[in-house]
Design a protein around this motif. Structure first.
Motif, PDB file in Angstrom:
ATOM      1  N   GLN A 102     -23.949  37.158 -33.215  1.00 46.11           N
ATOM      2  CA  GLN A 102     -23.196  36.289 -32.302  1.00 46.11           C
ATOM      3  C   GLN A 102     -22.335  37.082 -31.319  1.00 46.11           C
ATOM      4  OE1 GLN A 102     -24.052  33.169 -32.203  1.00 46.11           O
ATOM      5  NE2 GLN A 102     -25.407  33.617 -33.947  1.00 46.11           N
ATOM      6  N   GLU A 113     -37.285  33.463 -40.256  1.00 44.70           N
ATOM      7  CA  GLU A 113     -36.289  32.662 -39.547  1.00 44.70           C
ATOM      8  C   GLU A 113     -35.263  33.547 -38.847  1.00 44.70           C
ATOM      9  OE1 GLU A 113     -36.471  29.465 -38.942  1.00 44.70           O
ATOM     10  OE2 GLU A 113     -38.378  29.502 -40.067  1.00 44.70           O
ATOM     11  N   MET A 114     -34.901  34.665 -39.481  1.00 47.98           N
ATOM     12  CA  MET A 114     -33.967  35.600 -38.850  1.00 47.98           C
ATOM     13  C   MET A 114     -34.579  36.185 -37.574  1.00 47.98           C
ATOM     14  SD  MET A 114     -32.738  37.481 -42.384  1.00 47.98           S
ATOM     15  CE  MET A 114     -31.727  38.757 -41.650  1.00 47.98           C
ATOM     16  N   LYS A 139     -37.025  34.936 -35.741  1.00 43.64           N
ATOM     17  CA  LYS A 139     -37.135  33.884 -34.723  1.00 43.64           C
ATOM     18  C   LYS A 139     -35.796  33.643 -34.027  1.00 43.64           C
ATOM     19  CE  LYS A 139     -40.932  30.983 -36.483  1.00 43.64           C
ATOM     20  NZ  LYS A 139     -41.255  29.632 -37.010  1.00 43.64           N
ATOM     21  N   GLN A 140     -34.737  33.628 -34.811  1.00 38.21           N
ATOM     22  CA  GLN A 140     -33.410  33.370 -34.266  1.00 38.21           C
ATOM     23  C   GLN A 140     -33.043  34.417 -33.204  1.00 38.21           C
ATOM     24  OE1 GLN A 140     -30.222  33.952 -37.060  1.00 38.21           O
ATOM     25  NE2 GLN A 140     -28.739  32.758 -35.879  1.00 38.21           N
ATOM     26  N   GLU A 168     -35.778  34.336 -30.074  1.00 40.00           N
ATOM     27  CA  GLU A 168     -35.588  33.184 -29.193  1.00 40.00           C
ATOM     28  C   GLU A 168     -34.572  33.481 -28.102  1.00 40.00           C
ATOM     29  OE1 GLU A 168     -34.437  28.398 -29.472  1.00 40.00           O
ATOM     30  OE2 GLU A 168     -34.008  29.756 -31.154  1.00 40.00           O
ATOM     31  N   LYS A 169     -33.614  34.350 -28.414  1.00 36.60           N
ATOM     32  CA  LYS A 169     -32.575  34.711 -27.447  1.00 36.60           C
ATOM     33  C   LYS A 169     -33.038  35.807 -26.483  1.00 36.60           C
ATOM     34  CE  LYS A 169     -28.922  33.734 -30.861  1.00 36.60           C
ATOM     35  NZ  LYS A 169     -28.316  32.562 -30.218  1.00 36.60           N
TER      36      LYS A 169
END
Length: 556
Positions: free
Chosen positions: A288, A344-345, A347-348, A351-352
């Motif tokens: 983040q 999932e990590m 992809k997260q 995606e950015k």
């Protein structure tokens, strides 16, 4: 008369253009008189190079280069030495290296038995809390299990913390765990664990970075270290070995705290006398903060992407394998995350639009990583993601093909061949799997660009890494999987232009080409003209960053 002006101006144009060109034909520095290896396929060698304002402005014949000479130009006759683009370290850990270089080292080639290690720790604890590095039972003749039992026998009141060479395992006494407020009730961090016995009591061993970091963080606070000075000393050490760009694969480690470590690295990189530039990958828990940190990027310090650890180390039996370890037939190592969680990590992050580097040693971890990349691309297509697989130690042709299909690129830690090849072959993995360690030629044959690194594991340096990947000689002199050797030229690319490409900086650094930064290393000999077994002994004479002589080098 006015009617003739355009014609007069037209006649004068060649003169004006000639004058402007002559004005521009100046250089701060000109190099000639030795072998110049550019790492550019179309023009692999040159007679001379000219530099202005920290960038390369000319490559070619000496006679033409000297046209750029002015009264203030420094003209350097290489006197037969070899000029190369500065080496790029594609995978290191700068502050941990700084701590290791200045810290107490339990080098397994110095402390060869468990008894010698305990004796050394008993002496060291007399000085106060002990933080020791490079403990490696896999390379010791008579290893010993370090845990509460053995380390408490040395001291139950003075903290003792020992870090495995891999960085993936830490061993402490009761006092070290108390200092970190870690008890049996402490939950395991995500992707890591504290070893426990059958009664759920801690044993004194921590696995994987999040757990190791909790122990280390409290220790570093106790030590009150000057991290900035340590880091400056460390980057000078890198520069003396010919490195001009360092890629840190764990930005944001708590050394002393995550954000402080980032600011320390940024500060030393921005020092006007800094001998290297720094770039790196932020650890996943700080995802983040990536956007804000990326906005502060500049040529001296860049946050490139996100780093995830899929497994541990093979020599520590925590690398995740599809088949059991030969010497631990009930164990296949440890996946830090279930396959779906890892996906999932990934992809997260993907995606950015952020580049991803995954640490994966074992073939099971590599398989999960490639599957995660594949699914991320399916969900969020990208033409050139340059997914990175760090270490990529055990993989076969099928894995390489998938790696190519998902547009991933490996970085091989080739000291697995030299330091651990013998024990991996004879004990940990067996010969068949050991032959799949760091298969650089297979990568080359499939058209994959790859880099080679030492992962902050030693003081060996880039030239010896080149020697290892070219010869595949192990410490005992035997050759591991000779079919996987590569040429010296390909190995040099794996320390220069390929890691530049891996970090999306191949337009700026990694080769000697006009418009690129004038990052150079001058070697006493040409690596292509010596016996491959002597490459690691070549002396680094000088290192240059952006046209500035930053350090005299050192021999290895």
């Amino acid at each position: 008369m006015r009617a003739f002006r355009p014609f007069i101006i037209f006649l004068a144009l060649p003169f004006i253009f000639s004058c402007s060109q002559k004005k521009e034909r100046k250089a701060d520095t000109i190099f000639y008189g030795g072998d110049i290896l550019t790492m550019e396929d179309l023009h692999p060698t040159a007679e001379a190079v000219a530099v202005l304002g920290g960038k390369i402005i000319f490559i070619g014949k000496k006679e033409e280069a000297l046209h750029y000479k002015t009264a203030t130009t420094e003209v350097i006759d290489l006197q037969g030495k070899t000029l190369l683009p500065g080496f790029i370290d594609p995978h290191t850990h700068i502050i941990p290296t700084a701590l290791t270089l200045k810290g107490f080292q339990l080098d397994p080639f110095t402390y060869k038995t468990g008894g010698e290690v305990l004796t050394a720790l008993k002496e060291k604890v007399k000085e106060g809390p002990v933080l020791a590095f490079r403990y490696d039972p896999s390379l010791m003749k008579e290893p010993i299990d370090l845990n509460f039992k053995t380390l408490n026998s040395i001291s139950q009141t003075t903290p003792i913390l020992v870090i495995n060479t891999s960085g993936h395992i830490a061993y402490g006494n009761d006092a070290a765990f108390r200092a970190a407020n870690i008890t049996s009730a402490t939950r395991n961090p995500q992707g890591a664990s504290f070893e426990r016995d059958k009664n759920n009591n801690l044993t004194g061993v921590a696995f994987e970075l999040p757990a190791v970091a909790l122990l280390l963080e409290s220790f570093l606070q106790m030590k009150k270290l000057d991290f900035e000075t340590l880091t400056k000393d460390a980057i000078s050490y890198y520069a003396r070995q010919g490195y001009t760009t360092l890629t840190d694969l764990a930005l944001g480690l708590p050394m002393p705290t995550p954000l402080e470590s980032l600011e320390i690295l940024r500060k030393v990189a921005h020092d006007k006398e800094a001998p290297v530039r720094i770039q790196g990958y932020l650890i996943y828990p700080l995802l983040q903060k990536f956007a804000a940190l990326e906005k502060r990027n500049d040529p001296s310090f860049k946050v490139l992407g996100i780093k995830i650890w899929a497994d541990g180390s093979l020599q520590g039996h925590t690398g995740a394998l599809t088949e059991p370890y030969t010497d631990l037939p009930k164990s296949r190592g440890t996946l830090n995350y279930p396959a779906q969680t890892l996906t999932e990590m990934v992809k997260q992050v993907h995606e950015k639009g952020i580049q991803i580097a995954i640490h994966a040693n074992g073939d099971a971890a590599i398989q999960n990583s490639l599957n995660a990349f594949e699914q991320a691309l399916h969900s969020f297509p990208a033409t050139d993601p340059r997914f990175r697989v760090e270490h990529a130690t055990i993989l076969d042709r099928a894995a390489f093909i998938k790696m190519k299909n998902v547009k991933a690129t490996p970085s091989f830690t080739v000291l697995h061949i030299y330091n651990w090849g013998e024990v991996l072959k004879d004990k940990i993995l067996g010969e068949e799997r050991a032959n799949d360690i760091d298969p650089a030629r297979s990568a080359k044959e499939l058209g994959l660009k790859f880099s080679i690194n030492e992962d902050s594991l030693s003081e060996i340096g880039p030239l010896f890494l080149i020697q290892v990947v070219v010869t595949r000689q192990m410490r005992d002199g035997q050759v591991l999987a000779p079919d996987e050797t590569i040429s010296v030229n390909e190995a040099l690319k794996a320390m220069t232009i390929y890691p530049a490409w891996q970090s999306f900086r191949d337009k700026e650094i990694g080769s000697i080409a006009t418009g690129k930064y004038a990052d150079f290393v001058i070697l006493a000999k040409n690596p292509k003209k010596v016996n491959p077994t002597e490459i690691g002994s070549i002396t680094v004479v000088e290192t240059w960053l952006e046209g500035r002589r930053v350090l005299q080098g050192t021999s290895h």
